[in-house]
Scaffold this active site. Sequence first.
Site, PDB file in Angstrom:
ATOM      1  N   ASP A  42       0.867  -1.174   0.000  1.00 35.75           N
ATOM      2  CA  ASP A  42       0.000   0.000   0.000  1.00 35.75           C
ATOM      3  C   ASP A  42       0.910   1.232   0.000  1.00 35.75           C
ATOM      4  OD1 ASP A  42      -1.679   2.122   0.555  1.00 35.75           O
ATOM      5  OD2 ASP A  42      -2.817   1.085   2.106  1.00 35.75           O
ATOM      6  N   GLU A 134       1.734   2.318  13.366  1.00 33.41           N
ATOM      7  CA  GLU A 134       0.678   2.225  12.357  1.00 33.41           C
ATOM      8  C   GLU A 134      -0.398   1.351  12.993  1.00 33.41           C
ATOM      9  OE1 GLU A 134      -1.774   0.926  10.521  1.00 33.41           O
ATOM     10  OE2 GLU A 134      -0.690   0.012   8.842  1.00 33.41           O
ATOM     11  N   GLU A 143      -9.707  -3.526  15.850  1.00 31.83           N
ATOM     12  CA  GLU A 143      -8.504  -4.167  16.397  1.00 31.83           C
ATOM     13  C   GLU A 143      -8.027  -3.511  17.685  1.00 31.83           C
ATOM     14  OE1 GLU A 143      -5.563  -4.325  13.294  1.00 31.83           O
ATOM     15  OE2 GLU A 143      -6.448  -6.131  12.424  1.00 31.83           O
ATOM     16  N   HIS A 291      -5.339   0.092   1.472  1.00 31.95           N
ATOM     17  CA  HIS A 291      -5.806  -1.253   1.834  1.00 31.95           C
ATOM     18  C   HIS A 291      -6.934  -1.206   2.862  1.00 31.95           C
ATOM     19  CE1 HIS A 291      -3.251  -0.733   5.408  1.00 31.95           C
ATOM     20  NE2 HIS A 291      -3.881  -1.757   5.926  1.00 31.95           N
TER      21      HIS A 291
END
Length: 348
Positions: A42, A134, A143, A291
Site C-alpha cells: 500500500d 501504524e 482491532e 488497503h
Amino acid sequence: MENLWKMSQHGTKKRKLDRSTEDYVYFDSYSDVTIHEEMIADTVRTNTYRMGIFKNSKSIEGKVVLDVGAGTGVLSLFCAQAGARKVYAVEASSIADQAVRIVKLNQMEDTIEVIKATLETIELTEQVDVIVSEWMGYALLHESMLNSVIFARDKWLKPGGLILPSRADLYIAPINDLVVEGRLNFWNTVKAQYGVDMSCMTDFARKCIMNKDITVNPVTVEDVLSHPCKFAELDLNTITLEQLRDVRGVFSCRCFGSSSIHAFCVWFTVTFPAEEKALVLSTSPFKPETHWKQAVLYLDDAVDVMQDTKVEGEISLHPSEENSRHICIRVDYVIVWANRRIDRPSKM
C-alpha cells in the site's frame, strides 16, 4: 432510525472471548506474510509514513523511538534512517522473528532492538522521545491497537514527546451502491433467461447483502451522495482509554441530487505534524485507494432522496461485547425532504 453494525470475524462472532483468546487470535493473524505484503504494498500508507518520519527528522535525530506494533520493522528502519539513536521495535506476533532478520540485513542491529512481546508487558531501560505506530484498523478503531499506543504514551513517552501520527479524524457520508442494486435486481431477470421465476429471492438477497455486518469495500467518488461530514477528532497526545470506549459525534449533510441511499460510508484520516505543512494520510473515497478501503454500513432498505435532502444524526463507535478488539458502529439518523421529516422503525 436506529441501526447497529458490527465488525467481526468468522468463528468469533457469537460467543464472548476472554482477553487472552482475543489477543491470541489478533496476534496470530499477523503471523502470515499476506497481511504484511498488503500493508507494505500500500504505497499511500507506506510512503506517507516514510515522509511523515523524515519530515520530523529534527525531532528524531539522536533520540529514542518506540515503534508500537512494529510488524516487519519497516517504520523502525525509517526512524533509524532518519537518525534515531535507538529504536525499540515491539511486536508480539511471530513476524518479529522476520523483523530481526530484516534489521540485520539492513545493518541496523546496533540501532534497532526488536522486542517480541506485547507492549503492555515490556520493560524498557529508558523513557522515549518519540512513539511511532501504524495502529489504524478498518473504520479506524477495529482491532483496538490505539489502546496500546495510549498505554505506551502514558508509561514511556517523555513529557512533550512526539507521537507519529498525532491526530486522527473520522468522516461519514451517505452512498449509493449500484452493485447492490444490480445484485438485487438479478433475481428479477432469471425468468427471462431461464424460464424460471425467482423474483421471490429478492427479499432474501436483501437480508443477506444489506445486513448488520460492517463491510469493507472500495467506494467510488460517484457513489458518494454528499460532502463528507467530520464527526470525531482524536488527539493522540491527550485522548484517554475511557474516551476511546465510546467515540461519538453528530453529522448533517445534504444530498447532491436524486438517487437512493443504500448505506453510510465511514473513513478516516491521520495527520503527521511538520514544521511547514502537516502531512495527511487519507482513506477517503475522494483520494487514492488504500488497503483500508472504506467501511460500509448498509441500511435495511434503500431510501430515495432528492437534491438537498437532509440526512442528519449521531454516530458512535465502541468495542463489541463478543470481542473487545472488534468494533461496533451505531447510527441514529433521520432523513428530511423539503421540511418533511421521515423516520422509520428499525428492523432490528
